[in-house]
Design an enzyme around this catalytic site. Sequence first.
Site, short mmCIF file in Angstrom:
data_model
loop_
_atom_site.label_atom_id
_atom_site.label_comp_id
_atom_site.label_asym_id
_atom_site.label_seq_id
_atom_site.Cartn_x
_atom_site.Cartn_y
_atom_site.Cartn_z
CD GLU A 61 19.44 10.45 -0.23
OE1 GLU A 61 18.10 11.03 0.31
OE2 GLU A 61 20.02 9.50 0.20
CB CYS A 65 21.16 4.85 1.47
SG CYS A 65 21.72 3.17 1.74
N GLY A 100 0.94 -1.16 0.09
CA GLY A 100 0.18 -0.01 -0.16
C GLY A 100 0.75 1.26 -0.13
N GLY A 119 1.40 4.60 6.20
CA GLY A 119 2.48 4.45 7.11
C GLY A 119 2.08 5.07 8.50
N GLY A 176 2.60 4.48 1.27
CA GLY A 176 3.11 5.03 2.32
C GLY A 176 2.19 6.37 3.00
CB SER A 177 1.11 9.29 1.45
OG SER A 177 0.46 8.71 0.32
CD GLU A 192 19.92 1.79 9.13
OE1 GLU A 192 20.77 2.70 8.26
OE2 GLU A 192 20.40 1.33 10.04
P1 NAD Z 1 10.53 7.49 1.24
O1 NAD Z 1 10.88 7.99 2.51
O2 NAD Z 1 9.74 8.32 0.37
O3 NAD Z 1 9.68 6.05 1.51
C1 NAD Z 1 10.19 4.93 2.38
C2 NAD Z 1 8.92 4.31 2.86
O4 NAD Z 1 7.70 5.10 3.54
C3 NAD Z 1 8.03 3.74 1.55
O5 NAD Z 1 7.23 2.50 2.20
C4 NAD Z 1 6.82 4.64 1.39
O6 NAD Z 1 5.55 3.98 1.04
C5 NAD Z 1 6.81 5.12 2.90
N1 NAD Z 1 6.04 6.55 3.05
C6 NAD Z 1 6.45 7.89 1.99
N2 NAD Z 1 5.89 8.85 2.38
C7 NAD Z 1 5.29 8.46 3.55
C8 NAD Z 1 4.25 9.10 4.54
N3 NAD Z 1 4.26 10.33 4.13
N4 NAD Z 1 3.99 8.76 5.70
C9 NAD Z 1 4.39 7.58 5.94
N5 NAD Z 1 4.97 6.55 5.13
C10 NAD Z 1 5.47 7.15 3.91
O7 NAD Z 1 11.94 6.96 0.68
P2 NAD Z 1 12.02 6.06 -0.96
O8 NAD Z 1 11.81 7.48 -1.79
O9 NAD Z 1 11.18 4.97 -0.95
O10 NAD Z 1 13.51 5.92 -0.73
C11 NAD Z 1 14.73 6.50 -1.14
C12 NAD Z 1 15.24 7.03 0.57
O11 NAD Z 1 15.59 5.89 1.19
C13 NAD Z 1 16.52 7.70 0.12
O12 NAD Z 1 16.35 8.97 1.00
C14 NAD Z 1 17.65 6.97 0.68
O13 NAD Z 1 18.66 7.48 1.02
C15 NAD Z 1 16.95 6.14 1.70
N6 NAD Z 1 17.50 4.98 1.87
C16 NAD Z 1 18.35 4.65 3.12
C17 NAD Z 1 18.77 3.37 3.42
C18 NAD Z 1 19.73 3.11 4.65
O14 NAD Z 1 20.01 2.03 4.94
N7 NAD Z 1 20.25 4.23 5.52
C19 NAD Z 1 18.73 2.41 2.48
C20 NAD Z 1 18.06 2.66 1.46
C21 NAD Z 1 17.30 3.78 1.27
#
Ligand code: NAD
Length: 475
Positions: free
Chosen positions: A379, A281, A202, A208, A204-205, A246
Amino acid sequence: MGYDFTQQYIDGAWVDSTSGAFIDVENPATLERFAKVPQGSKEDIDLAVAAARRALPQWSQVPLSERVEMMKSMLAHFKASESTVVDLLVKELGAPIAFARTKHFGFQSVRVQSYIDLVQTIEFEQKFAHSTVYREPIGVIACVTPWNYPIGQVVQKIVPAVLTGNTVVLKPSQHTPLSVYLMIEAFEKAGFPKGVVNLVSGKGSELGDYLTTHPGVDMLSFTGSTRVGKLLAQSALGSLKRISLELGGKSPFVWLPGIEDYRPAVRKLFESIFMNTGQTCTALSRLIVPRSELAAVEAVLKEEAARYTVGPTFDESTMIGPLSSRAQFEKVKSYIELGLREGARLILGEVPANSDQGYYVKPCIFTDVTNDMRIAQEEIFGPVLCVIAYDTVDEAVAIANDTIYGLSAAVWAPCKNEAKRIARQIRAGNVYVNDGPRDVSAPFGGMKESGLGREAGVAGLLEFTEYQAIFDDVA
Ligand code: NAD
Protein backbone atom coordinates in the site's frame (compact mmCIF):
# COMPACT_ATOMS: atom_id res chain seq x y z
CA MET A 1 -9.60 30.45 13.86
CA GLY A 2 -10.20 31.29 17.50
CA TYR A 3 -10.62 27.74 18.69
CA ASP A 4 -9.03 26.07 21.71
CA PHE A 5 -7.86 22.46 21.41
CA THR A 6 -5.77 22.32 24.56
CA GLN A 7 -8.14 20.12 26.55
CA GLN A 8 -9.75 16.73 26.22
CA TYR A 9 -13.37 15.66 26.72
CA ILE A 10 -13.74 13.24 29.63
CA ASP A 11 -16.83 12.52 31.72
CA GLY A 12 -18.83 15.33 30.16
CA ALA A 13 -16.24 18.08 30.72
CA TRP A 14 -13.32 19.68 28.88
CA VAL A 15 -10.29 18.94 31.08
CA ASP A 16 -6.51 19.30 30.98
CA SER A 17 -4.38 16.26 30.35
CA THR A 18 -2.51 15.01 33.40
CA SER A 19 0.61 14.97 31.20
CA GLY A 20 0.83 18.76 30.84
CA ALA A 21 2.43 18.08 27.44
CA PHE A 22 1.19 18.92 23.95
CA ILE A 23 1.51 17.69 20.36
CA ASP A 24 1.92 20.24 17.58
CA VAL A 25 -0.32 19.99 14.54
CA GLU A 26 1.29 20.93 11.22
CA ASN A 27 -0.35 22.23 8.05
CA PRO A 28 1.19 20.01 5.34
CA ALA A 29 0.63 22.66 2.66
CA THR A 30 2.55 25.41 4.46
CA LEU A 31 4.56 23.47 7.09
CA GLU A 32 3.21 25.88 9.69
CA ARG A 33 2.61 24.41 13.17
CA PHE A 34 -0.68 26.16 13.75
CA ALA A 35 -2.31 24.34 16.68
CA LYS A 36 -1.58 21.95 19.51
CA VAL A 37 -3.52 19.24 21.31
CA PRO A 38 -2.80 17.55 24.64
CA GLN A 39 -0.46 14.62 24.59
CA GLY A 40 -2.88 12.40 26.48
CA SER A 41 -1.54 10.15 29.22
CA LYS A 42 -2.35 6.70 30.55
CA GLU A 43 -4.04 8.40 33.53
CA ASP A 44 -6.29 10.25 31.06
CA ILE A 45 -7.20 6.89 29.50
CA ASP A 46 -8.00 5.49 32.98
CA LEU A 47 -10.27 8.47 33.67
CA ALA A 48 -12.01 8.21 30.29
CA VAL A 49 -12.57 4.45 30.55
CA ALA A 50 -13.89 4.82 34.12
CA ALA A 51 -16.31 7.54 32.93
CA ALA A 52 -17.49 5.36 30.05
CA ARG A 53 -18.03 2.41 32.42
CA ARG A 54 -20.02 4.54 34.86
CA ALA A 55 -22.23 5.86 32.07
CA LEU A 56 -22.88 2.45 30.52
CA PRO A 57 -25.62 0.94 32.76
CA GLN A 58 -27.91 3.93 32.33
CA TRP A 59 -27.11 4.71 28.70
CA SER A 60 -27.73 1.15 27.59
CA GLN A 61 -31.24 1.37 29.09
CA VAL A 62 -32.17 4.66 27.40
CA PRO A 63 -34.96 3.90 24.90
CA LEU A 64 -33.79 3.81 21.29
CA SER A 65 -36.20 6.61 20.35
CA GLU A 66 -34.41 8.95 22.81
CA ARG A 67 -30.97 7.98 21.55
CA VAL A 68 -32.16 8.66 18.02
CA GLU A 69 -33.49 12.11 18.95
CA MET A 70 -30.16 13.01 20.58
CA MET A 71 -28.25 11.83 17.53
CA LYS A 72 -30.48 13.96 15.27
CA SER A 73 -29.64 16.92 17.47
CA MET A 74 -25.93 16.06 17.33
CA LEU A 75 -26.14 16.04 13.53
CA ALA A 76 -27.86 19.44 13.47
CA HIS A 77 -25.16 20.95 15.71
CA PHE A 78 -22.41 19.36 13.64
CA LYS A 79 -23.89 20.67 10.39
CA ALA A 80 -23.93 24.15 11.91
CA SER A 81 -20.16 23.95 12.42
CA GLU A 82 -19.43 23.40 8.71
CA SER A 83 -17.21 26.40 8.02
CA THR A 84 -14.96 25.75 11.04
CA VAL A 85 -14.69 22.02 10.38
CA VAL A 86 -13.88 22.52 6.71
CA ASP A 87 -11.25 25.13 7.59
CA LEU A 88 -9.65 22.70 10.05
CA LEU A 89 -9.69 19.80 7.61
CA VAL A 90 -7.93 21.91 5.00
CA LYS A 91 -5.26 22.88 7.51
CA GLU A 92 -4.70 19.67 9.46
CA LEU A 93 -4.90 17.21 6.55
CA GLY A 94 -4.03 19.37 3.55
CA ALA A 95 -7.37 18.54 1.93
CA PRO A 96 -8.31 20.83 -0.97
CA ILE A 97 -11.19 22.99 0.23
CA ALA A 98 -13.77 21.75 -2.29
CA PHE A 99 -13.01 18.13 -1.42
CA ALA A 100 -12.99 18.91 2.30
CA ARG A 101 -16.46 20.45 1.98
CA THR A 102 -18.07 17.64 -0.03
CA LYS A 103 -16.38 14.38 0.98
CA HIS A 104 -14.82 15.06 4.36
CA PHE A 105 -17.73 17.09 5.69
CA GLY A 106 -20.92 16.81 3.60
CA PHE A 107 -20.75 13.07 3.06
CA GLN A 108 -20.51 12.46 6.81
CA SER A 109 -23.98 13.92 7.35
CA VAL A 110 -25.29 11.37 4.85
CA ARG A 111 -23.59 8.63 6.86
CA VAL A 112 -24.94 9.80 10.23
CA GLN A 113 -28.45 10.09 8.78
CA SER A 114 -28.17 6.58 7.35
CA TYR A 115 -27.30 5.17 10.79
CA ILE A 116 -30.21 7.10 12.33
CA ASP A 117 -32.62 5.68 9.74
CA LEU A 118 -31.35 2.12 9.80
CA VAL A 119 -31.08 1.66 13.56
CA GLN A 120 -34.84 2.12 13.72
CA THR A 121 -35.35 -0.86 11.41
CA ILE A 122 -33.45 -3.34 13.58
CA GLU A 123 -35.26 -5.89 15.70
CA PHE A 124 -33.34 -5.74 18.95
CA GLU A 125 -35.63 -8.38 20.42
CA GLN A 126 -36.78 -11.52 18.62
CA LYS A 127 -39.14 -14.21 19.86
CA PHE A 128 -38.40 -17.85 19.06
CA ALA A 129 -40.30 -21.00 20.06
CA HIS A 130 -38.86 -21.16 23.57
CA SER A 131 -36.73 -18.09 23.89
CA THR A 132 -36.36 -14.38 23.46
CA VAL A 133 -33.14 -13.28 21.79
CA TYR A 134 -31.81 -9.79 22.48
CA ARG A 135 -29.20 -7.71 20.73
CA GLU A 136 -27.23 -6.23 23.64
CA PRO A 137 -24.69 -3.42 23.54
CA ILE A 138 -21.16 -4.76 23.91
CA GLY A 139 -20.13 -2.17 26.51
CA VAL A 140 -17.21 0.26 26.50
CA ILE A 141 -15.75 0.63 23.01
CA ALA A 142 -12.16 1.79 22.42
CA CYS A 143 -12.19 3.62 19.08
CA VAL A 144 -8.80 4.19 17.46
CA THR A 145 -8.85 6.07 14.16
CA PRO A 146 -6.41 7.16 11.40
CA TRP A 147 -5.68 10.57 9.90
CA ASN A 148 -6.80 10.15 6.30
CA TYR A 149 -10.54 10.79 6.80
CA PRO A 150 -10.47 12.50 10.20
CA ILE A 151 -14.24 12.85 10.60
CA GLY A 152 -15.35 9.93 8.44
CA GLN A 153 -13.56 7.24 10.40
CA VAL A 154 -14.83 8.66 13.69
CA VAL A 155 -18.44 8.75 12.45
CA GLN A 156 -18.21 5.10 11.39
CA LYS A 157 -17.47 4.14 14.98
CA ILE A 158 -18.94 6.45 17.57
CA VAL A 159 -22.30 7.03 15.86
CA PRO A 160 -23.34 3.35 15.51
CA ALA A 161 -21.72 2.43 18.85
CA VAL A 162 -23.63 5.06 20.79
CA LEU A 163 -26.90 4.51 18.91
CA THR A 164 -26.83 0.84 19.90
CA GLY A 165 -26.33 1.67 23.60
CA ASN A 166 -22.56 1.50 24.04
CA THR A 167 -20.25 4.13 25.51
CA VAL A 168 -16.97 5.10 23.85
CA VAL A 169 -13.43 6.29 24.40
CA LEU A 170 -12.08 7.79 21.19
CA LYS A 171 -8.40 8.20 20.40
CA PRO A 172 -8.10 9.88 17.00
CA SER A 173 -4.85 10.11 15.06
CA GLN A 174 -2.41 12.62 16.53
CA HIS A 175 -1.80 13.96 12.99
CA THR A 176 -5.38 15.19 12.39
CA PRO A 177 -6.99 15.57 15.82
CA LEU A 178 -8.68 18.97 15.40
CA SER A 179 -11.85 18.67 13.32
CA VAL A 180 -12.96 15.81 15.58
CA TYR A 181 -13.25 18.32 18.45
CA LEU A 182 -16.19 19.92 16.67
CA MET A 183 -17.96 16.58 16.39
CA ILE A 184 -17.43 15.88 20.10
CA GLU A 185 -18.71 19.36 20.87
CA ALA A 186 -21.82 18.55 18.82
CA PHE A 187 -22.40 15.49 21.05
CA GLU A 188 -22.02 17.73 24.09
CA LYS A 189 -24.47 20.34 22.75
CA ALA A 190 -26.96 17.59 21.91
CA GLY A 191 -27.11 16.68 25.60
CA PHE A 192 -25.59 13.19 25.58
CA PRO A 193 -25.12 12.19 29.25
CA LYS A 194 -21.63 12.58 30.66
CA GLY A 195 -19.32 9.65 30.02
CA VAL A 196 -21.14 8.35 26.92
CA VAL A 197 -18.55 9.88 24.57
CA ASN A 198 -14.98 10.59 25.71
CA LEU A 199 -12.07 12.00 23.73
CA VAL A 200 -8.41 11.46 24.57
CA SER A 201 -5.88 12.84 22.12
CA GLY A 202 -2.40 11.40 21.98
CA LYS A 203 0.15 9.25 20.27
CA GLY A 204 -0.87 5.79 19.16
CA SER A 205 2.48 4.30 20.03
CA GLU A 206 2.07 5.50 23.64
CA LEU A 207 -1.65 5.08 24.26
CA GLY A 208 -3.00 2.66 21.66
CA ASP A 209 -1.94 -0.55 23.35
CA TYR A 210 -2.83 0.72 26.84
CA LEU A 211 -6.33 1.64 25.73
CA THR A 212 -7.03 -1.52 23.78
CA THR A 213 -5.85 -3.87 26.53
CA HIS A 214 -7.53 -1.87 29.30
CA PRO A 215 -9.58 -4.13 31.61
CA GLY A 216 -12.43 -1.59 31.47
CA VAL A 217 -12.71 -1.86 27.68
CA ASP A 218 -14.97 -4.48 26.07
CA MET A 219 -14.27 -3.93 22.38
CA LEU A 220 -11.58 -2.55 20.11
CA SER A 221 -12.84 -0.79 17.01
CA PHE A 222 -9.74 0.10 15.01
CA THR A 223 -9.19 1.73 11.63
CA GLY A 224 -5.65 2.06 10.35
CA SER A 225 -2.83 0.10 8.83
CA THR A 226 -2.81 -3.68 8.67
CA ARG A 227 0.49 -3.69 10.59
CA VAL A 228 -0.84 -1.76 13.61
CA GLY A 229 -4.25 -3.44 13.42
CA LYS A 230 -2.67 -6.87 13.80
CA LEU A 231 -0.57 -5.71 16.76
CA LEU A 232 -3.50 -4.19 18.61
CA ALA A 233 -5.80 -7.10 17.83
CA GLN A 234 -3.29 -9.57 19.24
CA SER A 235 -3.09 -7.55 22.47
CA ALA A 236 -6.86 -7.16 22.71
CA LEU A 237 -7.36 -10.90 22.21
CA GLY A 238 -5.49 -11.48 25.49
CA SER A 239 -8.76 -10.79 27.29
CA LEU A 240 -10.97 -11.82 24.35
CA LYS A 241 -12.23 -8.33 23.70
CA ARG A 242 -14.52 -8.03 20.71
CA ILE A 243 -12.50 -6.80 17.75
CA SER A 244 -13.40 -4.87 14.64
CA LEU A 245 -10.64 -3.92 12.19
CA GLU A 246 -10.75 -1.70 9.10
CA LEU A 247 -7.33 -1.96 7.53
CA GLY A 248 -5.31 -1.35 4.38
CA GLY A 249 -5.86 -2.19 0.74
CA LYS A 250 -4.30 -2.53 -2.71
CA SER A 251 -7.46 -2.49 -4.68
CA PRO A 252 -7.75 -3.52 -8.34
CA PHE A 253 -9.66 -1.89 -11.19
CA VAL A 254 -10.37 -4.65 -13.69
CA TRP A 255 -10.84 -3.22 -17.20
CA LEU A 256 -12.57 -5.78 -19.40
CA PRO A 257 -11.98 -5.86 -23.19
CA GLY A 258 -14.06 -3.87 -25.64
CA ILE A 259 -15.06 -0.75 -23.67
CA GLU A 260 -16.08 1.83 -26.28
CA ASP A 261 -15.78 5.07 -24.35
CA TYR A 262 -12.69 5.01 -22.15
CA ARG A 263 -13.26 8.34 -20.46
CA PRO A 264 -15.98 7.51 -17.89
CA ALA A 265 -13.94 4.48 -16.79
CA VAL A 266 -10.78 6.56 -16.41
CA ARG A 267 -12.63 9.25 -14.48
CA LYS A 268 -14.06 6.67 -12.07
CA LEU A 269 -10.54 5.33 -11.56
CA PHE A 270 -8.97 8.74 -10.98
CA GLU A 271 -11.72 9.77 -8.55
CA SER A 272 -10.49 6.90 -6.44
CA ILE A 273 -6.69 6.92 -6.82
CA PHE A 274 -6.02 10.66 -7.05
CA MET A 275 -8.61 12.23 -4.76
CA ASN A 276 -7.49 12.82 -1.15
CA THR A 277 -4.01 12.67 -2.73
CA GLY A 278 -4.31 8.89 -2.97
CA GLN A 279 -4.63 8.58 0.80
CA THR A 280 -7.77 6.48 0.72
CA CYS A 281 -7.94 2.93 2.03
CA THR A 282 -10.13 1.89 -0.90
CA ALA A 283 -8.00 3.66 -3.55
CA LEU A 284 -8.08 1.69 -6.81
CA SER A 285 -4.31 1.57 -7.14
CA ARG A 286 -3.88 -1.30 -9.62
CA LEU A 287 -5.36 -0.88 -13.11
CA ILE A 288 -5.56 -4.27 -14.83
CA VAL A 289 -5.99 -3.79 -18.61
CA PRO A 290 -6.09 -6.02 -21.72
CA ARG A 291 -2.62 -6.07 -23.29
CA SER A 292 -4.18 -5.39 -26.72
CA GLU A 293 -5.64 -2.09 -25.44
CA LEU A 294 -2.72 -1.03 -23.25
CA ALA A 295 -1.33 1.72 -25.50
CA ALA A 296 -4.76 3.23 -26.16
CA VAL A 297 -5.66 3.19 -22.47
CA GLU A 298 -2.33 4.78 -21.53
CA ALA A 299 -3.00 7.65 -23.95
CA VAL A 300 -6.38 8.41 -22.36
CA LEU A 301 -4.92 8.10 -18.84
CA LYS A 302 -2.36 10.78 -19.67
CA GLU A 303 -4.92 13.07 -21.29
CA GLU A 304 -7.48 12.79 -18.47
CA ALA A 305 -4.86 13.21 -15.74
CA ALA A 306 -4.31 16.78 -16.91
CA ARG A 307 -7.69 17.65 -15.33
CA TYR A 308 -6.36 16.85 -11.85
CA THR A 309 -4.83 20.11 -10.77
CA VAL A 310 -2.34 20.10 -7.92
CA GLY A 311 -2.30 23.35 -5.99
CA PRO A 312 -2.91 25.47 -2.90
CA THR A 313 -5.43 23.89 -0.55
CA PHE A 314 -7.63 26.99 -0.15
CA ASP A 315 -8.00 27.41 -3.92
CA GLU A 316 -11.49 26.22 -4.92
CA SER A 317 -10.21 24.75 -8.19
CA THR A 318 -7.48 22.61 -6.61
CA MET A 319 -8.19 18.91 -6.88
CA ILE A 320 -5.03 17.47 -5.35
CA GLY A 321 -3.36 18.89 -2.25
CA PRO A 322 -0.20 17.84 -0.44
CA LEU A 323 0.33 14.54 1.29
CA SER A 324 -0.60 14.75 4.95
CA SER A 325 2.84 14.72 6.59
CA ARG A 326 6.58 14.56 6.06
CA ALA A 327 6.49 10.83 6.85
CA GLN A 328 3.89 10.30 4.12
CA PHE A 329 5.94 12.38 1.68
CA GLU A 330 9.08 10.35 2.35
CA LYS A 331 7.17 7.08 2.07
CA VAL A 332 5.49 7.91 -1.24
CA LYS A 333 8.72 9.33 -2.66
CA SER A 334 10.59 6.15 -1.77
CA TYR A 335 7.93 4.03 -3.50
CA ILE A 336 8.22 6.10 -6.70
CA GLU A 337 11.99 5.53 -6.61
CA LEU A 338 11.40 1.85 -5.91
CA GLY A 339 9.05 1.53 -8.90
CA LEU A 340 11.74 2.87 -11.21
CA ARG A 341 14.30 0.47 -9.72
CA GLU A 342 11.88 -2.43 -10.17
CA GLY A 343 11.70 -1.65 -13.91
CA ALA A 344 8.29 0.01 -14.10
CA ARG A 345 7.97 2.99 -16.48
CA LEU A 346 6.55 6.36 -15.40
CA ILE A 347 4.22 7.76 -18.06
CA LEU A 348 3.09 10.56 -15.75
CA GLY A 349 4.68 12.26 -12.76
CA GLU A 350 8.16 12.20 -11.34
CA VAL A 351 10.16 11.64 -8.18
CA PRO A 352 9.34 14.73 -6.07
CA ALA A 353 12.38 16.89 -5.43
CA ASN A 354 11.89 18.13 -1.88
CA SER A 355 9.21 19.18 0.54
CA ASP A 356 10.30 22.74 1.42
CA GLN A 357 7.13 24.18 -0.13
CA GLY A 358 4.70 21.64 1.35
CA TYR A 359 4.42 17.87 1.01
CA TYR A 360 3.31 17.94 -2.62
CA VAL A 361 3.64 14.94 -4.95
CA LYS A 362 2.26 15.11 -8.50
CA PRO A 363 0.05 12.21 -9.63
CA CYS A 364 2.15 9.34 -10.95
CA ILE A 365 1.23 6.55 -13.36
CA PHE A 366 3.52 3.54 -13.65
CA THR A 367 3.09 1.18 -16.56
CA ASP A 368 4.93 -2.07 -17.40
CA VAL A 369 4.12 -3.14 -13.86
CA THR A 370 3.93 -6.83 -13.00
CA ASN A 371 1.90 -7.94 -10.04
CA ASP A 372 4.89 -9.39 -8.22
CA MET A 373 6.57 -5.98 -7.94
CA ARG A 374 6.49 -4.40 -4.50
CA ILE A 375 4.77 -1.30 -5.93
CA ALA A 376 1.92 -3.60 -7.01
CA GLN A 377 1.71 -5.46 -3.70
CA GLU A 378 2.30 -2.84 -0.99
CA GLU A 379 0.00 0.00 0.00
CA ILE A 380 1.73 3.21 -1.18
CA PHE A 381 -1.03 5.53 0.09
CA GLY A 382 -0.32 8.29 -2.39
CA PRO A 383 -1.46 9.33 -5.89
CA VAL A 384 0.43 6.50 -7.59
CA LEU A 385 -1.31 4.21 -10.07
CA CYS A 386 0.17 0.89 -11.26
CA VAL A 387 -0.93 -0.33 -14.72
CA ILE A 388 -0.72 -4.10 -15.21
CA ALA A 389 -1.44 -5.83 -18.54
CA TYR A 390 -3.26 -9.17 -18.95
CA ASP A 391 -3.99 -11.58 -21.81
CA THR A 392 -7.12 -13.41 -20.67
CA VAL A 393 -9.99 -12.45 -18.39
CA ASP A 394 -9.19 -15.40 -16.10
CA GLU A 395 -5.70 -13.98 -15.74
CA ALA A 396 -7.14 -10.54 -14.93
CA VAL A 397 -9.22 -12.02 -12.11
CA ALA A 398 -6.20 -13.95 -10.82
CA ILE A 399 -4.10 -10.77 -10.78
CA ALA A 400 -6.88 -8.86 -9.02
CA ASN A 401 -7.01 -11.52 -6.31
CA ASP A 402 -3.25 -11.96 -6.01
CA THR A 403 -2.84 -9.69 -2.98
CA ILE A 404 -2.98 -10.07 0.79
CA TYR A 405 -5.70 -7.40 0.78
CA GLY A 406 -9.40 -7.54 -0.08
CA LEU A 407 -10.92 -4.19 0.72
CA SER A 408 -12.31 -2.79 -2.50
CA ALA A 409 -12.28 -3.34 -6.28
CA ALA A 410 -13.93 -2.14 -9.47
CA VAL A 411 -14.87 -3.90 -12.67
CA TRP A 412 -15.70 -2.00 -15.85
CA ALA A 413 -17.08 -3.80 -18.90
CA PRO A 414 -19.04 -2.97 -22.05
CA CYS A 415 -21.94 -4.87 -20.48
CA LYS A 416 -22.89 -4.31 -16.83
CA ASN A 417 -24.00 -7.92 -16.34
CA GLU A 418 -20.64 -9.22 -17.45
CA ALA A 419 -18.92 -6.76 -15.08
CA LYS A 420 -21.15 -8.02 -12.26
CA ARG A 421 -20.32 -11.65 -13.07
CA ILE A 422 -16.61 -10.88 -12.81
CA ALA A 423 -17.15 -8.73 -9.70
CA ARG A 424 -18.51 -11.80 -7.90
CA GLN A 425 -15.19 -13.56 -8.54
CA ILE A 426 -13.16 -10.90 -6.77
CA ARG A 427 -12.37 -11.42 -3.11
CA ALA A 428 -13.04 -7.90 -1.86
CA GLY A 429 -15.62 -6.55 0.58
CA ASN A 430 -16.83 -3.87 -1.84
CA VAL A 431 -16.79 -4.04 -5.63
CA TYR A 432 -17.93 -1.21 -7.90
CA VAL A 433 -19.51 -2.23 -11.20
CA ASN A 434 -19.10 0.30 -14.02
CA ASP A 435 -20.37 3.68 -12.81
CA GLY A 436 -22.24 2.27 -9.79
CA PRO A 437 -22.14 4.82 -6.93
CA ARG A 438 -21.25 4.10 -3.30
CA ASP A 439 -24.19 3.08 -1.13
CA VAL A 440 -23.77 4.05 2.54
CA SER A 441 -26.45 1.63 3.64
CA ALA A 442 -24.41 -1.35 2.41
CA PRO A 443 -21.83 -2.96 4.70
CA PHE A 444 -18.30 -1.65 4.23
CA GLY A 445 -15.14 -3.55 5.10
CA GLY A 446 -12.45 -5.89 4.00
CA MET A 447 -11.81 -9.53 3.27
CA LYS A 448 -8.42 -11.16 3.91
CA GLU A 449 -5.88 -8.85 5.60
CA SER A 450 -8.03 -5.78 4.96
CA GLY A 451 -9.95 -6.34 8.14
CA LEU A 452 -12.42 -8.07 10.37
CA GLY A 453 -16.06 -7.09 10.60
CA ARG A 454 -18.02 -4.38 8.84
CA GLU A 455 -18.93 -0.72 9.19
CA ALA A 456 -21.93 1.08 7.66
CA GLY A 457 -25.47 -0.10 7.20
CA VAL A 458 -27.30 -2.47 9.52
CA ALA A 459 -24.17 -4.65 9.67
CA GLY A 460 -22.17 -1.68 10.95
CA LEU A 461 -24.71 -1.11 13.72
CA LEU A 462 -24.95 -4.77 14.72
CA GLU A 463 -21.14 -4.90 14.89
CA PHE A 464 -21.49 -3.13 18.25
CA THR A 465 -23.99 -5.62 19.68
CA GLU A 466 -23.96 -9.19 20.84
CA TYR A 467 -26.64 -11.81 21.35
CA GLN A 468 -28.24 -12.71 24.61
CA ALA A 469 -30.73 -15.59 24.51
CA ILE A 470 -33.21 -15.86 27.36
CA PHE A 471 -34.89 -19.28 27.57
CA ASP A 472 -38.16 -18.15 28.96
CA ASP A 473 -40.99 -20.30 27.61
CA VAL A 474 -41.83 -23.72 28.87
CA ALA A 475 -43.28 -25.66 25.92
P1 NAD B 1 -1.84 3.69 11.58
O1 NAD B 1 -2.10 2.23 11.70
O2 NAD B 1 -0.44 4.16 11.62
O3 NAD B 1 -2.59 4.49 12.76
C1 NAD B 1 -3.98 4.31 13.03
C2 NAD B 1 -4.24 4.65 14.49
O4 NAD B 1 -3.47 3.77 15.31
C3 NAD B 1 -3.84 6.08 14.90
O5 NAD B 1 -4.76 6.57 15.85
C4 NAD B 1 -2.49 5.89 15.53
O6 NAD B 1 -2.22 6.88 16.51
C5 NAD B 1 -2.61 4.52 16.17
N1 NAD B 1 -1.32 3.82 16.25
C6 NAD B 1 -0.27 3.94 15.42
N2 NAD B 1 0.75 3.14 15.81
C7 NAD B 1 0.32 2.51 16.91
C8 NAD B 1 0.91 1.53 17.77
N3 NAD B 1 2.14 1.07 17.58
N4 NAD B 1 0.18 1.08 18.81
C9 NAD B 1 -1.06 1.52 19.00
N5 NAD B 1 -1.69 2.45 18.23
C10 NAD B 1 -1.01 2.92 17.19
O7 NAD B 1 -2.59 4.17 10.27
P2 NAD B 1 -2.60 5.62 9.64
O8 NAD B 1 -1.27 5.86 9.00
O9 NAD B 1 -3.13 6.60 10.62
O10 NAD B 1 -3.73 5.46 8.51
C11 NAD B 1 -3.49 4.93 7.25
C12 NAD B 1 -3.91 3.47 7.20
O11 NAD B 1 -5.28 3.34 7.58
C13 NAD B 1 -3.82 2.89 5.80
O12 NAD B 1 -3.26 1.60 5.87
C14 NAD B 1 -5.27 2.82 5.35
O13 NAD B 1 -5.52 1.85 4.36
C15 NAD B 1 -5.95 2.51 6.62
N6 NAD B 1 -7.37 2.88 6.56
C16 NAD B 1 -8.31 1.90 6.45
C17 NAD B 1 -9.65 2.24 6.34
C18 NAD B 1 -10.71 1.19 6.22
O14 NAD B 1 -11.87 1.53 6.41
N7 NAD B 1 -10.39 -0.05 5.89
C19 NAD B 1 -10.02 3.57 6.34
C20 NAD B 1 -9.04 4.55 6.45
C21 NAD B 1 -7.71 4.20 6.56
